[in-house]
Every structure is written in C-alpha cells, then in structure tokens.
Design an enzyme around this catalytic site. Structure first.
Site, short mmCIF file in Angstrom:
data_model
loop_
_atom_site.label_atom_id
_atom_site.label_comp_id
_atom_site.label_asym_id
_atom_site.label_seq_id
_atom_site.Cartn_x
_atom_site.Cartn_y
_atom_site.Cartn_z
N ASP A 1 28.91 20.33 127.72
CA ASP A 1 28.94 20.73 126.31
C ASP A 1 29.89 19.78 125.56
O ASP A 1 30.34 18.76 126.12
CB ASP A 1 29.30 22.22 126.16
N CYS B 1 32.29 21.81 131.21
CA CYS B 1 32.64 22.35 129.90
C CYS B 1 34.16 22.28 129.78
O CYS B 1 34.78 21.46 130.46
CB CYS B 1 32.08 23.76 129.70
N THR C 1 36.49 24.56 130.64
CA THR C 1 37.15 25.10 131.84
C THR C 1 36.28 25.08 133.09
O THR C 1 36.80 25.28 134.19
CB THR C 1 37.53 26.58 131.60
N HIS D 1 27.44 30.79 158.59
CA HIS D 1 27.42 30.85 157.12
C HIS D 1 26.02 31.07 156.56
O HIS D 1 25.87 31.47 155.41
CB HIS D 1 28.02 29.57 156.54
C1 RB5 Z 1 34.15 25.38 124.20
O1 RB5 Z 1 35.18 25.41 123.27
C2 RB5 Z 1 34.53 26.13 125.47
O2 RB5 Z 1 34.55 27.50 125.22
C3 RB5 Z 1 33.57 25.80 126.58
O3 RB5 Z 1 33.57 24.43 126.78
C4 RB5 Z 1 33.86 26.38 127.95
O4 RB5 Z 1 35.17 26.11 128.34
C5 RB5 Z 1 33.48 27.75 128.20
O5 RB5 Z 1 33.64 28.29 129.31
#
Ligand code: RB5
Length: 153
Positions: free
Chosen positions: A11, A70, A72, A138
């Site tokens: 993203d 993204c 996190t 596993h």
């Molecule tokens: C975008 O600001 C952020 O919310 C997205 O990149 C992500 O970290 C969501 O989990």
C-alpha cells in the site's frame, strides 16, 4: 530450489520498501519471475485490496509465494489470512521467517515498512524464500489450519 513466481504488493506506506525488495529479489535471483501488484508513489491504497489480489494470484500459480507490505504488516496479514489456503506470516526477524517456512509452510510473508528497515527486510525475505517446509509432524498441524472448526478438536 528457486520459486517460479514471487508476487509482491504494497500500500502507500510501503512503496520504497517494495521497490527495494523487488530489486533485491531480482538481483539475488530468488525467484524466476517477480510480479508487482502494488501501488506507486502518489496513490493511496486500502491494504485489503492488494492482499486479496495477491493471495488470489498465489493460489492460482502452483509453487509461487507472496510478499505483502504495509505500514506494520498487520493489516495485510489479517486480510490475506481470510483466504483458505493462504498462510501469511508477519515476520520481524530472520528466525521468524525460517520458522514460518519450516513449521508453518507459510506462503505469504508480511512486513511493515514503518517497523522493519530495508536491509533487515532483505535478510528476512531471503530467509523466507530459501527455507523449505520441514513436513513430518508439521504436515497434520498445517492441514488443521484450514479444517472446518469442530473437526480440528
Ligand atoms: C496505512 O496508514 C496503514 O494503516 C497500513 O499501511 C497498515 O499498516 C495497516 O495495517
């Protein structure tokens, strides 16, 4: 063995990390082919859109793997794991990447550009793509992930 296709998506929070990892994977020849499903600078994106598109592609292409990036890694992993057959793992170090492959047979790696620097992310990606699933004890555990609830107890 080199994987046939590496799908990568991001993203707006992870455009630079996506580029760094795509270049790294190509230079290190970690996959025969790399396909980018992510957005570039200037675009805003809702991470579930990228996660759903990438996971569909991973399931259609046998032997392929995905990387979702993204801020996190959390939102991408939550969305990716909604799809049956996808085992998406958020990894913040190489040990987690190795375990995600050896024990969990993960097929999608999630990382956060606001959490993990480029050089560590490259090492995590390499570990993820070069570590085989251990199988054995596993196998059954991994199968239970997708078993209807009730049957797995
Ligand atoms: C975008 O600001 C952020 O919310 C997205 O990149 C992500 O970290 C969501 O989990």
């Amino acid at each position: 063995m080199k994987i046939p296709v590496l799908f990568i998506a991001n993203d707006h929070a992870a455009v630079d990390l996506k580029r760094a990892l795509a270049s790294f994977a190509a230079e290190a020849e970690l996959a025969a082919e790399i396909r980018d499903f992510g957005v570039g600078h200037g675009a805003r994106a809702d991470y579930p859109d990228q996660a759903h598109a990438l996971t569909q592609a991973v399931l259609k292409e046998p032997g392929s793997m995905g990387v979702l990036l993204c801020g996190t890694g959390l939102g991408m992993s939550m969305a990716a794991n909604r799809r049956k057959g996808i085992r998406a793992a958020v990894c913040v170090n190489e040990y987690m990447a190795r375990m995600a492959r050896e024990h969990n047979d993960a097929n999608v790696l999630c990382m956060g550009a606001r959490v993990t620097g480029d050089e560590l992310a490259k090492a995590i990606l390499r570990a993820f793509l070069t570590t085989p699933f251990e199988g054995g004890r596993h196998e059954g555990r991994v199968r239970k992930i997708d078993a209807p609830l009730g049957e797995s107890r």
